[in-house]
Scaffold this motif. Structure first.
Motif, short mmCIF file in Angstrom:
data_model
loop_
_atom_site.label_atom_id
_atom_site.label_comp_id
_atom_site.label_asym_id
_atom_site.label_seq_id
_atom_site.Cartn_x
_atom_site.Cartn_y
_atom_site.Cartn_z
N CYS A 268 -46.63 15.77 5.07
CA CYS A 268 -46.36 17.13 4.64
C CYS A 268 -47.67 17.79 4.24
O CYS A 268 -48.45 17.23 3.47
CB CYS A 268 -45.39 17.12 3.46
N ALA A 270 -48.06 20.35 2.47
CA ALA A 270 -48.02 20.93 1.13
C ALA A 270 -48.26 19.88 0.04
O ALA A 270 -49.14 20.03 -0.79
CB ALA A 270 -46.68 21.64 0.90
N CYS A 271 -47.42 18.82 0.11
CA CYS A 271 -47.51 17.83 -0.96
C CYS A 271 -48.22 16.55 -0.51
O CYS A 271 -48.41 15.63 -1.30
CB CYS A 271 -46.13 17.51 -1.52
N CYS A 296 -39.74 18.26 4.67
CA CYS A 296 -40.30 17.30 3.71
C CYS A 296 -39.24 16.96 2.68
O CYS A 296 -38.69 17.85 2.03
CB CYS A 296 -41.54 17.87 3.03
N CYS A 299 -40.85 17.85 -1.13
CA CYS A 299 -40.99 19.21 -1.68
C CYS A 299 -40.12 20.24 -0.97
O CYS A 299 -40.02 21.37 -1.41
CB CYS A 299 -42.45 19.65 -1.67
ZN LIG Z 1 -43.94 18.08 0.90
#
Ligand SMILES: [Zn+2]
Length: 306
Positions: A268, A270-271, A296, A299
């Motif tokens: 992912c 983002a995280c 994901c 998140c």
């Molecule tokens: Zn994520």
């Protein structure tokens, strides 16, 4: 009674008499030749003098030469009567029918001129597949606007295609549709012109012969016709095909080829966790790459790639 008619009458009387007296064939033939050369009857004259009947019967005469001479007279008269009809017909002024639809707006163009017709209601005898206002010899100058007249012509061509309706019936309908479009699209606007073009194209579609028939019969009124959507204008067959295709596409786009699973190679963005669940589906056509839909599980970020 015209002198022409008196002339015809006396000649028919003579012919009748010669037959009754069993006159020799050359005498009868000469009377017939005279009828052919010297008389130009109108349809009315042929009816009142019964000349058509008398000469017509002689076509079946035992003497072939008499039969042929009578036949010549009949075909010449037929031609004369046809010419007479044509001259009186769609092109002569003073016809009876009037356009029943007025443009209905305060536009600059005055109402269309009356339909100029002698009222011949004979079904069309030419080839309906190649019918146009030009081949039908129709004058489409019915308004003072060149644009509107062109539209009447275009609609005539669309409605006449595959139709055996008489010329003036098609013309009246084309004018009514044009007037309805003129009203619905507020004059000679772009929308008006595009609509007329689109109606024409739909009328010319091969498997859509119902459309023109329904407009000509009145099942679809001019007012309704000019506001039909492209979907409504389509043939039932085409609509079914489109629906099938759409359903097919929906199915294809929705059926995942691989059940949702967690990948340990997808990260992912983002995280940065590797807890991404993904599914794949074939979209659009089969030769396009598969699309991978990702989510994901940590998140909740969603994305896709192909
Ligand atoms: Zn994520």
């Amino acid at each position: 009674m015209s002198s022409e008619q008196r002339e015809l009458e006396s000649r028919i009387k003579a012919l009748h008499k010669a037959q009754g007296e069993k006159a020799p064939a050359p005498a009868i033939i000469s009377l017939l030749d005279g009828l052919k050369k010297d008389v130009r009857p109108t349809e009315e004259m042929l009816r009142t003098t019964k000349a058509g009947l008398v000469v017509g019967k002689l076509r079946g005469h035992a003497n072939k030469d008499i039969g042929k001479a009578a036949n010549d007279v009949v075909s010449k008269w037929r031609k004369i009567v046809e010419e007479e009809k044509k001259a009186k017909g769609l092109h002569a002024p003073g016809g009876r029918l009037r356009d029943s639809t007025s443009p209905g707006s305060k536009a600059a163009s005055p109402a269309p001129k009356p339909i100029l017709t002698g009222g011949s209601k004979k079904a069309y005898e030419g080839n309906p597949d190649t019918r146009k206002f030009t081949t039908d010899n129709i004058d489409v100058k019915r308004t003072d606007s060149q644009i509107r007249n062109n539209c009447i012509g275009v609609l005539y061509n669309g409605l006449a295609y595959r139709s055996t309706e008489p010329e003036d019936t098609v013309l009246i309908k084309a004018m009514a549709v044009e007037a309805a479009a003129f009203k619905a699209y507020k004059g000679e606007t772009q929308a008006y012109k595009e609509k007329v073009r689109s109606l024409f194209q739909n009328l010319k579609v091969k498997n859509n012969s119902d459309l023109g028939r329904n407009v000509m019969s009145g099942a679809i009124t001019p007012e309704k016709f000019v506001v039909m959507t492209s979907k409504q204008l389509q043939s039932a067959e085409q609509r079914k095909l489109d629906a099938e295709l759409e359903e097919d596409n929906m199915k294809r786009a929705q059926v995942p080829m691989v059940e949702k699973s967690i990948s340990d190679s997808l990260e992912c963005s983002a995280c940065k966790k590797k807890m991404v669940s993904y599914s794949q589906a074939q979209t659009r056509s089969a030769d396009e790459p598969m699309t991978t839909f990702c989510e994901c599980m940590n998140c909740g970020k969603r994305w896709k790639f192909s």
